[in-house]
Design an enzyme around this catalytic site. Structure first.
Site, PDB file in Angstrom:
ATOM      1  N   GLU A 214      99.563  18.021 -51.860  1.00 33.24           N
ATOM      2  CA  GLU A 214     100.554  17.560 -50.890  1.00 33.24           C
ATOM      3  C   GLU A 214     101.712  18.549 -50.760  1.00 33.24           C
ATOM      4  O   GLU A 214     102.247  18.744 -49.673  1.00 33.24           O
ATOM      5  CB  GLU A 214     101.095  16.196 -51.329  1.00 33.24           C
ATOM      6  CG  GLU A 214     102.132  15.609 -50.407  1.00 33.24           C
ATOM      7  CD  GLU A 214     102.557  14.214 -50.834  1.00 33.24           C
ATOM      8  OE1 GLU A 214     103.114  13.481 -49.998  1.00 33.24           O
ATOM      9  OE2 GLU A 214     102.332  13.848 -52.010  1.00 33.24           O
TER      10      GLU A 214
ATOM     11  N   GLU B 129      99.460   4.079 -51.328  1.00 32.73           N
ATOM     12  CA  GLU B 129      99.693   4.455 -49.939  1.00 32.73           C
ATOM     13  C   GLU B 129      98.361   4.446 -49.197  1.00 32.73           C
ATOM     14  O   GLU B 129      98.033   3.490 -48.533  1.00 32.73           O
ATOM     15  CB  GLU B 129     100.365   5.830 -49.881  1.00 32.73           C
ATOM     16  CG  GLU B 129     100.947   6.155 -48.529  1.00 32.73           C
ATOM     17  CD  GLU B 129     101.955   7.295 -48.601  1.00 32.73           C
ATOM     18  OE1 GLU B 129     102.428   7.700 -47.531  1.00 32.73           O
ATOM     19  OE2 GLU B 129     102.258   7.774 -49.710  1.00 32.73           O
TER      20      GLU B 129
END
Length: 868
Positions: free
Chosen positions: A747, A475
């Site tokens: 996260e 990502e």
């Protein structure tokens, strides 16, 4: 009223910058702005006037002769002072100095000499884009070289370099510059940066060589999580132009052109996500030096006509090596794998020292965590290999590290190492954009200090040219929601003035024609994906934050049309002043218990959230319009703001003050963005507090609610509850990951669950800065450092004791100098020491030990001590 006493001694000027940079080499604005800091051991020092001198010859400027421009003004302005002299010439270097007079009549010496160099215009480029002959289909990195002769002694030389793909450049065997991953990642269709280097010291009379190597990088390599390749183009290319001035005054330009030669070298493949493969047996020893003769198989390059219109100079410092970390220990997994622990989740690469038989294959794999059984865990990388492979040459000691890739890791698995692996054989190199440290925070609570450490390291790992969401899996994108949520904390930790100036250019460039903002910038996702509340609002939130942090009015001027287009986009999608259309991420990764039989998952209505951010962006646009004197817009959007808030109350609020989503995030956003009638704010705050108490003093907020949670509580008079949340050590909380051994921000609140198992591997990064947004509240309320005016021209010091803390301290390097707040509770007294930089004033609020009442003091620069 502030009364100034005392006198200035040893007044001096330092910290000179042009456009937020020290000695920048490619200044783009036609009217650059200069900043400096005053230093003096005296108290209450203010600048009364300044004198600037600018010239093209350093010695002439020092002597005050043959100057290009001078200016003397009676003003206290010392940041972002606009150049007002004759037109500046592309590629020309200008030296400058400043001296100041203070409010006591003392005159400083002239500052140390600094410079800036103007960037090139498209018409100034003479070099040709060059690439390999034929289609650029090889995975290997191409090499380029050009031998040339200098017949005279060199006075100065500048190299202008960029590429499609990534480059490393060399002169006479020496790597040019300290930047890595150049030319950096931008929205290449609109902006491609070039770098400028002073290469005078690398050249010599006689034979010389210019050389470069290219990698795929973001331009051609794999990008995004959909296996996209060649997103921007399928051909790597080099553009290099070196301008030489000789000691006799004559000039020469050396260019990339069809006379260059190319071949392939030892980098067999390189990829941002997957790593690099390097075969040392294919090295072309000495190819960057004039002595190299083995070039029979080198081929003529191919010239390409890409033009120069999208080339821009650097508005931020590049990615550089920042520090080296030694291996903490070498361990064996239950599988018998050899794994090196560096003790810190970081971003960069491993430098490997090794000696072994030719063609020995060594593989370095990278991971953030080991699982609870001690196995090397890579499932959360998804499809990213994060793996560097090296083939040895000969039987001599060699050093390896990747050229065009980077990894996010704490652990490295080593396979194929010949002999016994020792800790000194590996070093972890930390890279990130070269931002100066700005803030520091420390307290009597070790867990809180580790949280601050984790926040800072999350920023280091993800501020690699763009503000990425995470640095390890497939990502690594510039998610706009993460960036806006974290901006305030980022600006306290580091000087992000140049970093975000650069990125905001691409936010504006990638904005869609309808005004919507992509989810990621640079935008490599589906072109139609745009317009999510809290993500698109980056376009208003960060420019306004930059103005408040750095007093940078020009950033508002530059971004204003983009800010306005975003608000107009929302309006166009709204019905009866309600933004209740479109797809939104909502309060991303909010608290969701595994067994939700009681309906306690903290789901907040996405359109309620959208309405709050619609209001917030409209308010920020109104603020910008006022600063810029756009009176018609100010009136127009003020009227709209009233309509938006009225629509919110009708749609989402009961007459008794209950929101349709009775979640922490709903009440936090409603309170923070002033969505509620005055008479219902207190009851809304009570509901928020009750919700927090109902969850056992745990937060339930996601990416959009978390940054404002403690601020909304403090704003509503519940700082004690904010402290209860901050000091909570069980899941979900900020300190839970700390207790679980985190060295960066996770996260997810439960990236590692209490039983040691992991959250879903498809989305479980252990270096993801968004939840680190609490750092902003810590600086503002524990240390008590706040901006009273844009740029900290006026400062507020207002620490709030709580959380059983007995002492805390924070510092912030503002545009004017160091602000410091240090307090301790001793003998039932609150003792506060404050440092205020010259040319600013401050209002200091000194609390009692219970934090229930304050005494305020107006002070000037210097160190001050208070007791409450």
């Amino acid at each position: 009223m502030l009364t100034l006493t005392a006198s200035a001694q040893n007044l001096s000027v330092s910290g000179l910058q042009v456009e937020h940079q020290i000695n920048p080499m490619a200044v783009e604005p036609a009217i650059p702005r200069m900043s400096w800091k005053l230093a003096s051991p005296g108290k209450n020092i203010l600048q009364r006037s300044y004198e600037i001198r600018v010239g093209t010859d350093r010695n002439a400027v020092r002597s005050g002769k043959n100057l290009y421009w001078t200016s003397k003004k009676n003003t206290d302005q010392s940041i972002l002072v606009e150049y007002e002299g004759p037109a500046l010439k592309p590629g020309q270097r200008y030296y400058w100095q400043v001296r100041v007079t203070d409010n006591y009549g003392h005159i400083s010496p002239w500052s140390p000499l600094q410079f800036w160099q103007m960037g090139l215009k498209p018409s100034n480029w003479k070099a040709q884009w060059i690439s390999v002959p034929g289609a650029d289909t090889s995975l290997a990195s191409p090499l380029f070289r050009k031998k040339f002769t200098l017949s005279k002694a060199v006075k100065s030389a500048s190299a202008y370099i960029t590429s499609r793909g990534l480059y490393e450049a060399y002169i006479n065997g020496t790597r040019i510059g300290q930047d890595y991953l150049t030319p950096g990642w931008t929205s290449y269709k609109d902006h491609l940066q070039y770098q400028v280097y002073d290469v005078t010291a690398l050249l010599s009379k006689g034979d010389n060589v210019l050389a470069a190597m290219l990698g795929d990088g973001w331009y051609k390599g794999r990008i995004g999580f959909s296996y996209q390749k060649a997103f921007y183009g399928d051909t790597r290319a080099l553009l290099m132009q070196m301008e030489v001035e000789y000691t006799d005054g004559s000039r020469e330009i050396l260019l990339s052109d069809e006379s260059w030669r190319t071949a392939f070298g030892p980098v067999l493949s390189s990829n941002i996500y997957d790593g690099e493969t390097y075969d040392a047996t294919k090295e072309r020893s000495g190819w960057t030096t004039p002595a190299y003769k083995e070039d029979a198989d080198w081929k003529k390059v191919r010239k390409l006509d890409y033009g120069y219109d999208n080339l821009i100079g650097m508005s931020a410092d590049g990615v550089r090596k920042q520090e080296s970390i030694k291996a903490v220990k070498i361990l064996k997994t239950p599988k018998g794998e050899t794994v090196v622990d560096f003790g810190q989740n970081l971003v960069g690469w491993v430098e490997l020292k090794v000696k072994g038989p030719e063609n020995t294959k060594i593989t370095l794999s990278h991971a953030e965590v080991l699982d609870k059984a001690g196995y090397f865990y890579t499932d959360n990388l998804r499809s990213a290999k994060q793996q560097n492979v090296y083939y040895l040459k000969g039987n001599k000691e060699q050093f390896f590290s990747p050229h065009f890739s980077f990894q996010g890791f704490r652990y490295a698995r080593v396979e194929g190492f010949p002999g016994d692996l020792k800790p000194e054989d590996l070093t972890a190199v930390v890279i990130h954009s070269d931002m100066e440290p700005a803030g520091s925070f420390n307290s009597s609570n070790p867990l809180l200090n580790q949280l601050q450490h984790n926040i800072a390291w999350g920023q280091k790992g993800n501020f690699v040219d763009v503000p990425t969401d995470c640095p390890q899996r497939d990502e690594r994108l510039g998610w706009t929601g993460d960036a806006q949520a974290f901006y305030n904390t980022a600006a306290y930790n580091m000087d992000v003035s140049g970093f975000f100036t650069k990125w905001l250019k691409d936010v504006k460039a990638d904005q869609h024609k309808d005004g919507s903002i992509p989810f990621v910038v640079p935008d490599v996702l589906t072109p139609n994906d745009a317009g999510s509340a809290g993500w698109g609002d980056v376009v208003t939130i960060i420019p306004w934050g930059m103005y408040l942090t750095y007093g940078d009015k020009r950033i508002l001027e530059t971004q204003y049309s983009s800010m306005k287009a975003w608000v107009d986009f929302i309006t166009s999608r709204s019905r009866q002043n309600l933004w209740n259309t479109g797809s939104h991420f909502g309060d991303w990764l909010f608290y969701r218990p595994d067994d939700d039989n009681d309906g306690r998952a903290a789901v907040t209505d996405k359109y309620l959230i959208a309405q709050c951010f619609y209001t917030h962006s409209t308010q920020l646009l109104i603020n910008a319009a006022k600063v810029l004197g756009k009176n018609e817009d100010h009136a127009k959007y003020s009227s709209l703001l009233n309509d938006i808030k009225t629509a919110f109350v009708k749609e989402y609020l009961t007459p008794n003050g209950r929101l349709v989503s009775s979640t922490q995030t709903a009440y936090v956003l409603a309170l923070q963005f002033d969505m509620l009638p005055e008479n219902l704010r207190a009851s809304a705050a009570e509901r928020l507090v009750q919700n927090i108490r109902d969850y056992g003093n745990h937060l339930t907020t996601g990416f959009l609610g978390t940054p404002y949670l403690c601020h909304a509580l403090t704003k509503s008079g519940y700082t004690n509850v904010a402290y209860d949340l901050l000091m909570q050590e069980t899941y979900p909380s900020w300190l839970y990951p700390v207790k679980m051994g985190a060295t960066t921000i996770w996260e997810r609140w439960d990236g590692i669950k209490p039983d040691g198992s992991f959250q879903t591997p498809s989305m479980n990064s252990y270096n993801h800065y968004a939840y680190g947004a609490i750092g902003d509240w810590m600086y503002q309320n524990i240390a008590g450092i706040q901006a009273g005016e844009p740029g900290y021209k006026k400062i507020i010091i207002k620490p709030i004791a709580g959380g059983k803390l007995t002492h805390a301290e924070g510092s912030y390097e503002s545009s004017y100098g160091t602000i410091r707040s240090k307090w301790r509770i001793e003998n039932n007294k609150f003792k506060l020491t404050v440092t205020i930089p010259p040319n600013t004033t401050a209002e200091v609020f000194v609390p009692d030990t219970q934090g229930k009442s304050y005494k305020s003091f107006h002070v000037g620069s210097g160190e001050h001590y208070f007791e409450g």
